[in-house]
Design an enzyme around this catalytic site. Structure first.
Site, short mmCIF file in Angstrom:
data_model
loop_
_atom_site.label_atom_id
_atom_site.label_comp_id
_atom_site.label_asym_id
_atom_site.label_seq_id
_atom_site.Cartn_x
_atom_site.Cartn_y
_atom_site.Cartn_z
N TYR A 58 0.83 -1.21 0.00
CA TYR A 58 0.00 0.00 0.00
C TYR A 58 0.86 1.26 0.00
O TYR A 58 1.79 1.40 0.80
CB TYR A 58 -0.93 0.03 1.22
CG TYR A 58 -1.72 1.32 1.32
CD1 TYR A 58 -2.78 1.56 0.45
CD2 TYR A 58 -1.38 2.31 2.24
CE1 TYR A 58 -3.50 2.74 0.50
CE2 TYR A 58 -2.10 3.50 2.30
CZ TYR A 58 -3.15 3.71 1.42
OH TYR A 58 -3.85 4.89 1.47
N HIS A 103 -3.91 16.28 -3.67
CA HIS A 103 -4.38 16.48 -2.30
C HIS A 103 -4.25 17.93 -1.83
O HIS A 103 -4.75 18.27 -0.75
CB HIS A 103 -3.61 15.56 -1.35
CG HIS A 103 -4.07 14.12 -1.41
ND1 HIS A 103 -4.12 13.42 -2.58
CD2 HIS A 103 -4.52 13.27 -0.45
CE1 HIS A 103 -4.56 12.19 -2.35
NE2 HIS A 103 -4.82 12.08 -1.07
N ASN A 112 0.72 12.16 5.12
CA ASN A 112 0.00 11.31 6.06
C ASN A 112 0.54 11.57 7.45
O ASN A 112 1.71 11.31 7.73
CB ASN A 112 0.22 9.84 5.67
CG ASN A 112 -1.00 8.99 5.93
OD1 ASN A 112 -1.74 9.25 6.87
ND2 ASN A 112 -1.19 7.97 5.12
N TYR A 161 -18.52 33.58 44.46
CA TYR A 161 -17.71 32.46 43.94
C TYR A 161 -16.59 32.94 43.01
O TYR A 161 -15.52 32.35 42.96
CB TYR A 161 -18.60 31.49 43.16
CG TYR A 161 -19.52 30.65 43.99
CD1 TYR A 161 -19.57 30.77 45.38
CD2 TYR A 161 -20.35 29.73 43.39
CE1 TYR A 161 -20.43 29.99 46.14
CE2 TYR A 161 -21.23 28.94 44.13
CZ TYR A 161 -21.26 29.08 45.51
OH TYR A 161 -22.12 28.31 46.24
N ARG A 167 -13.94 33.79 45.55
CA ARG A 167 -13.61 32.76 46.53
C ARG A 167 -13.14 31.46 45.88
O ARG A 167 -12.29 30.75 46.42
CB ARG A 167 -14.85 32.50 47.40
CG ARG A 167 -14.58 31.61 48.58
CD ARG A 167 -15.79 31.20 49.37
NE ARG A 167 -17.05 31.81 49.03
CZ ARG A 167 -18.22 31.20 49.17
NH1 ARG A 167 -18.27 29.96 49.63
NH2 ARG A 167 -19.35 31.80 48.87
N PHE A 172 -2.58 7.73 11.84
CA PHE A 172 -2.92 9.04 11.30
C PHE A 172 -4.21 9.59 11.88
O PHE A 172 -4.55 10.74 11.65
CB PHE A 172 -3.06 8.94 9.78
CG PHE A 172 -3.94 7.79 9.34
CD1 PHE A 172 -5.30 7.79 9.59
CD2 PHE A 172 -3.39 6.70 8.71
CE1 PHE A 172 -6.11 6.74 9.21
CE2 PHE A 172 -4.19 5.63 8.32
CZ PHE A 172 -5.55 5.65 8.57
N GLU A 198 -12.95 5.74 4.73
CA GLU A 198 -12.51 6.49 5.92
C GLU A 198 -13.77 7.00 6.61
O GLU A 198 -14.18 8.14 6.43
CB GLU A 198 -11.55 7.60 5.49
CG GLU A 198 -10.30 7.02 4.85
CD GLU A 198 -9.60 7.93 3.86
OE1 GLU A 198 -10.00 9.11 3.75
OE2 GLU A 198 -8.66 7.48 3.19
#
Length: 517
Positions: A56, A86, A198, A283, A286, A332, A417
């Protein structure tokens, strides 16, 4: 010649990134001990690329196209096309500060020797950093799984002489930026394009950059809260160390110690030790150690997660040269970064929320026992009335931004994915939140300083009087209405930049303990 800082893959620290994020004024070199592992993994990829077995990302397509075999003569072209296809991000460019962090994190990850890239690839990334070449990376387009694909593709296009980059503050084509920096384009080998895009380095760098900003903001908010406590003539009883010891939350213990140190020696505090009929403070005064301490604990946890990720190998497949294996996995997936960023978002929102409540308390004469809206002539003057409205608007905006990004997921790559982290947005949205909260704390700082003026001639503590001098050097007391817009902006820069901590007259070790690693 300036001495180079050595980058040891797997051993990066937050103080090192704090120094290096400022830019190429700190040149970097790779620790020579990393080179053997890089060469070994690159050799394994070379052999795989020469073989017939499908691997791959080496001789196959990507994502849903992993079943498509690629001819040996096209393996280099495959990596080139990967970067080009990409690089589809949109939006404004990421800041140079963040891009420099990305370059360092990507180089350090590849230098671990589990990615199968050649030494030239790691050296090329560090050369971009050292020569001041800042790739143009659009801020939107990553879902934080399969790596930060689009932004990392934009990061690496200038490495091969394409895309765009900034050099000496000018935006230009990538090949021109390389030429001006005295660099040559890199020709990618098998798997190298995939290894470059990646990984989680963009989301991690965005989160670390925000963490460093939050560290400065947090200290400023603690100091400002102490000044407000004195302006409101609050009690320091709730900061008694015994109270915090029996609960045992470490951030709370450390924050209480810092508040005690900041208040030490206040004449204002001494003046109302007796005869004050208030039993308990609100508050927002404090419970400062409890609220800020919880935020500090979240920041410390996020630091651990993000520094692990900064030193991690997060591409795919991974190359284990010792065993001669290449194994596909899912490092990834940026879920750790997403959850850490979401935790930081909640902490940032809470720091702003309690600060806004203190501003509201100061302008309320019933609670603060100061003049209404901190002006000596209320009615004719509105004083800090609308200044508080601005703080409230910012605090409300932060609540929307604090919604966790990690709970959302949209499947991509034709459902291959099918669960993603949204870590990149989770980290990117921290910067506007930091800006909002820094403005809220800046408003509180101005309001607290105004409150102190009504208690003169009494003095606050030596440490807080140092802060008062810094504030008054920029913004005079407002005894008659004027626009405070410029004053707020000036205070914002002091708060965000960490100058408030420098203004404390004495070195307070308890404040140093609030700093992250």
């Amino acid at each position: 010649m300036q001495e180079r800082e050595t980058l040891v893959a797997g051993e990066i620290t937050l103080p090192q990134l704090r120094r290096l994020s400022t830019g190429p004024g700190h040149p970097v070199q790779l620790d020579p001990r990393c080179r053997g592992a890089i060469r070994a993994s690159a050799e394994l990829v070379r052999r795989a690329a020469s073989g017939e077995a499908p691997v791959y990302g080496v001789n196959t397509g990507f994502g849903k196209l992993a079943t498509q075999r690629i001819a040996h003569d096209d393996l280099a072209l495959l990596q080139l096309k990967l970067l080009r296809s990409h690089a589809v991000g949109v939006g404004e460019p990421l800041s140079g500060r963040v891009v420099r962090l990305i370059l360092l994190l990507k180089a350090a990850s590849l230098a671990r020797g589990y990615s199968g890239v050649r030494e030239e690839v790691v050296d090329g990334l560090l050369a971009l950093y050292n020569r001041g070449v800042v790739p143009v990376i659009p801020c939107q387009g990553s879902v934080g799984a399969s790596g930060d694909l689009a932004p990392l593709a934009h990061l690496c296009l200038p490495l091969i002489g394409e895309g765009e980059a900034f050099h000496d503050g000018q935006r230009m084509p990538g090949d021109q930026a390389l030429e001006r920096a005295g660099l040559r384009p890199l020709r990618l080998g098998a798997k190298e394009g995939l290894a470059l895009i990646n990984g989680t380095q963009v989301s991690t760098a965005l989160a670390i950059d925000a963490l460093l900003g939050l560290e400065r903001l947090f200290e400023s908010a603690v100091i400002t809260g102490a000044l407000t406590l004195d302006a409101a003539r609050g009690s320091d009883g709730p900061f008694d160390p015994r109270i915090h010891a029996v609960r045992g939350q470490p951030g709370q213990v450390d924050c209480a110690a810092a508040y005690r140190a900041l208040m030490e020696g206040s004449a204002i505090r001494r003046s109302h030790l007796e005869g004050d009929d208030r039993v308990q403070d609100p508050y927002c005064l404090r419970c400062q150690p409890q609220v800020m301490g919880a935020c500090l604990d979240q920041m410390r946890h996020a630091t651990q997660v993000l520094m692990r990720e900064a030193n991690a190998v997060t591409d795919n497949p991974l190359v284990f040269a010792e065993g001669g294996a290449m194994v596909s996995g899912g490092n990834f997936h940026a879920e750790p970064v997403a959850l850490a960023a979401d935790a930081l978002a909640v902490a940032i929102a809470e720091i702003g929320a309690i600060s806004e409540r203190r501003v509201a308390m100061l302008v309320d004469t019933v609670v603060s026992r100061l003049p209404p809206f901190l002006t000596p002539e209320p009615g004719l003057n509105s004083g800090f009335m609308i200044v508080h409205v601005t703080a409230a608007a910012l605090a409300s905006e932060n609540k929307s931004l604090a919604h966790p990004a990690s709970v959302d997921s949209l499947p991509t790559s034709a459902n291959q994915e099918d669960h993603v982290s949204m870590a990149t947005f989770a980290a990117r949205r921290l910067q506007p939140m930091l800006k909002n909260t820094a403005h809220i704390v800046a408003i509180e700082l101005l309001a607290a300083a105004q409150g102190i003026e009504f208690l003169r001639p009494l003095a606050s503590s030596p440490a807080l009087e140092g802060v008062m001098r810094l504030v008054r050097s920029i913004s005079p007391a407002m005894m008659s209405d004027r626009s405070l817009a410029r004053d707020i902006e000036a205070m914002h820069h002091l708060v965000a930049g960490g100058d408030i901590g420098h203004a404390t007259e004495q070195h307070i070790a308890e404040l140093q303990a609030l700093r992250l690693a």
